[in-house]
Motif scaffolding. Structure first.
Motif, short mmCIF file in Angstrom:
data_model
loop_
_atom_site.label_atom_id
_atom_site.label_comp_id
_atom_site.label_asym_id
_atom_site.label_seq_id
_atom_site.Cartn_x
_atom_site.Cartn_y
_atom_site.Cartn_z
N GLY A 265 0.81 -1.20 0.00
CA GLY A 265 0.00 0.00 0.00
C GLY A 265 0.85 1.25 0.00
O GLY A 265 2.07 1.20 0.11
N LYS A 266 0.15 2.39 -0.14
CA LYS A 266 0.81 3.70 -0.16
C LYS A 266 0.21 4.57 0.95
O LYS A 266 -1.02 4.68 1.05
CB LYS A 266 0.60 4.39 -1.52
CG LYS A 266 1.12 3.60 -2.71
CD LYS A 266 0.85 4.35 -4.01
CE LYS A 266 1.35 3.56 -5.23
NZ LYS A 266 1.13 4.33 -6.49
N VAL A 267 1.08 5.15 1.75
CA VAL A 267 0.64 5.99 2.86
C VAL A 267 0.93 7.45 2.51
O VAL A 267 2.10 7.84 2.39
CB VAL A 267 1.36 5.63 4.18
CG1 VAL A 267 0.87 6.52 5.32
CG2 VAL A 267 1.15 4.16 4.52
N SER A 290 -8.26 10.17 8.60
CA SER A 290 -7.24 10.59 7.65
C SER A 290 -7.04 9.52 6.58
O SER A 290 -7.08 8.32 6.87
CB SER A 290 -5.91 10.83 8.37
OG SER A 290 -4.84 10.92 7.44
N PRO A 291 -6.81 9.93 5.32
CA PRO A 291 -6.48 8.93 4.28
C PRO A 291 -5.26 8.09 4.67
O PRO A 291 -5.17 6.92 4.30
CB PRO A 291 -6.18 9.80 3.06
CG PRO A 291 -6.96 11.05 3.27
CD PRO A 291 -6.93 11.28 4.76
N ALA A 295 -5.02 4.03 4.93
CA ALA A 295 -3.97 3.27 4.24
C ALA A 295 -3.24 2.36 5.22
O ALA A 295 -2.98 1.18 4.92
CB ALA A 295 -2.98 4.24 3.59
N TYR A 296 -2.90 2.89 6.41
CA TYR A 296 -2.26 2.06 7.44
C TYR A 296 -3.10 0.83 7.75
O TYR A 296 -2.59 -0.29 7.82
CB TYR A 296 -2.09 2.86 8.73
CG TYR A 296 -0.81 3.65 8.86
CD1 TYR A 296 0.44 3.08 8.64
CD2 TYR A 296 -0.85 4.99 9.25
CE1 TYR A 296 1.61 3.80 8.77
CE2 TYR A 296 0.32 5.74 9.39
CZ TYR A 296 1.54 5.14 9.16
OH TYR A 296 2.69 5.86 9.30
N SER A 298 -5.40 -0.71 6.02
CA SER A 298 -5.44 -1.66 4.91
C SER A 298 -4.15 -2.47 4.85
O SER A 298 -4.17 -3.70 4.65
CB SER A 298 -5.65 -0.90 3.60
OG SER A 298 -5.52 -1.77 2.48
N ILE A 299 -3.01 -1.80 5.05
CA ILE A 299 -1.71 -2.48 5.02
C ILE A 299 -1.59 -3.46 6.18
O ILE A 299 -1.13 -4.60 6.00
CB ILE A 299 -0.57 -1.43 5.07
CG1 ILE A 299 -0.55 -0.63 3.77
CG2 ILE A 299 0.77 -2.10 5.33
CD1 ILE A 299 0.27 0.64 3.84
N ILE A 300 -2.02 -3.04 7.36
CA ILE A 300 -1.96 -3.93 8.54
C ILE A 300 -2.80 -5.18 8.31
O ILE A 300 -2.38 -6.30 8.64
CB ILE A 300 -2.43 -3.17 9.80
CG1 ILE A 300 -1.40 -2.09 10.17
CG2 ILE A 300 -2.63 -4.13 10.98
CD1 ILE A 300 -1.89 -1.11 11.21
N GLN A 301 -3.96 -5.00 7.69
CA GLN A 301 -4.81 -6.17 7.40
C GLN A 301 -4.13 -7.12 6.44
O GLN A 301 -4.18 -8.35 6.63
CB GLN A 301 -6.15 -5.70 6.81
CG GLN A 301 -7.11 -6.86 6.55
CD GLN A 301 -8.47 -6.38 6.04
OE1 GLN A 301 -8.76 -5.20 6.01
NE2 GLN A 301 -9.29 -7.32 5.62
#
Length: 320
Positions: A265-267, A290-291, A295-296, A298-301
């Motif tokens: 992903g992109k943060v 916050s976007p 993003a965080y 989604s990445i953690i998942q």
């Protein structure tokens, strides 16, 4: 910066530390200790210690200043939001330990118990260990050569009483040197799930991150995926996106496609991330809409999904 030689045989090879390409490498002695008649007994001791740790994740980057420690801290924060998940955060950036500041534990001290060093607990289910807790002042410089760094990492892995843990997150310094080889070698027998590699969009970062991915391949460390930090700035007022660090060569997306590694992903940049870290608070809690927070999460998942697929059949997580 010390780097793995281009034709490094890899730490798992019988030629580790002994091949012609190893001559002159600053890590030759460390590698040789795992490829000869006298392996370090700490490897077996750490393997035994790590039996109570289900998943082990290294956070790496070839480049400094790309947000490894910030990501490591928020990965820990995000996983620990589930009170049934036990999380440990280990800071092996010996010379630049920033985790205590980022998680709000600066000034805390480590205590010795009958079963080893006790980590400093941020929450009941989130323990932290860092050389920063061992310094008399956060301004003290740690001026150590490789062997002493390796000894400290060995002690962290062998002597800290983590207890039953679902996720151990290891925050590393930039590069492909002593700390990285130590962590990989000492944890190899205990099964590392893989590495999350952090970059920013510009080529000056990507060229060092490619080296880090090469390092992972050489030492047979699975790459969970790449996170592109500082990936554009979304104005909180007008919602317009600006590329502060333009991806002149296509950014992490093109690099991941070329190297056949996942892009997690992109943060995007958010000034509140830096403010939260300076205050020692979780950005995920401070700015839930916050976007960057989205993003965080989604990445953690995706990291959790990767680890669950690598979990041995029939083995439940500690808190489940």
């Amino acid at each position: 910066m010390e780097e793995v030689p281009h034709d490094c045989p890899g730490v798992g090879s019988a030629q580790a530390g002994r091949g012609a390409s190893c001559q002159g490498c600053p890590n030759q002695g460390l590698c040789a200790s795992g490829a000869g008649a006298a392996p370090d007994p700490a490897i077996e001791e750490i393997k035994e210690k790590m039996k109570t740790v289900k998943h082990k994740i290294l956070v790496l980057s070839g480049k400094g200043g790309v947000g490894k420690s910030t990501f490591s801290a928020h990965l820990a924060h995000g996983l620990a939001e589930d009170e049934n998940t036990q999380v440990a955060l280990l800071d092996v950036d010996i010379c630049g330990p920033s985790i205590p500041k980022i998680v709000g534990l600066e000034g805390e001290q480590v205590h010795q118990s009958g079963s080893g060093w006790s980590p400093v607990f941020l929450e009941d289910n989130l323990g932290v260990m860092s050389v920063g807790f061992l310094l008399s002042s956060p301004d003290d410089a740690v001026i150590w050569r490789g062997p002493k760094k390796n000894g400290m990492i060995k002690q962290f892995l062998r002597d800290v009483d983590w207890g039953e843990v679902d996720y151990l997150i290891v925050d590393t310094p930039p590069g492909t040197s002593d700390e990285h080889l130590s962590a990989v070698q000492y944890l190899a027998a205990a099964h590392i799930d893989g590495a999350v590699i952090i970059t920013t969009p510009q080529e000056v970062s990507l060229q060092d991150v490619r080296k880090e991915i090469s390092f992972c391949h050489k030492v047979k460390l699975p790459v969970i995926g790449v996170v592109e930090n500082m990936s554009g700035f979304i104005c909180p007022k007008c919602q317009k996106e600006t590329q502060i660090f333009p991806p002149t060569t296509g950014g992490a997306e093109v690099m991941c496609h070329d190297l056949k590694v996942p892009l997690l992903g992109k943060v995007p940049l958010d000034p509140r991330i830096g403010k939260s870290c300076d205050k020692g608070q979780s950005f995920l809690v401070e700015a839930p809409d916050s976007p960057a927070t989205l993003a965080y999460r989604s990445i953690i998942q995706r990291i959790q999904e990767f680890c669950s697929l690598r979990q041995p059949k029939g083995e439940n997580l500690v808190g489940s």
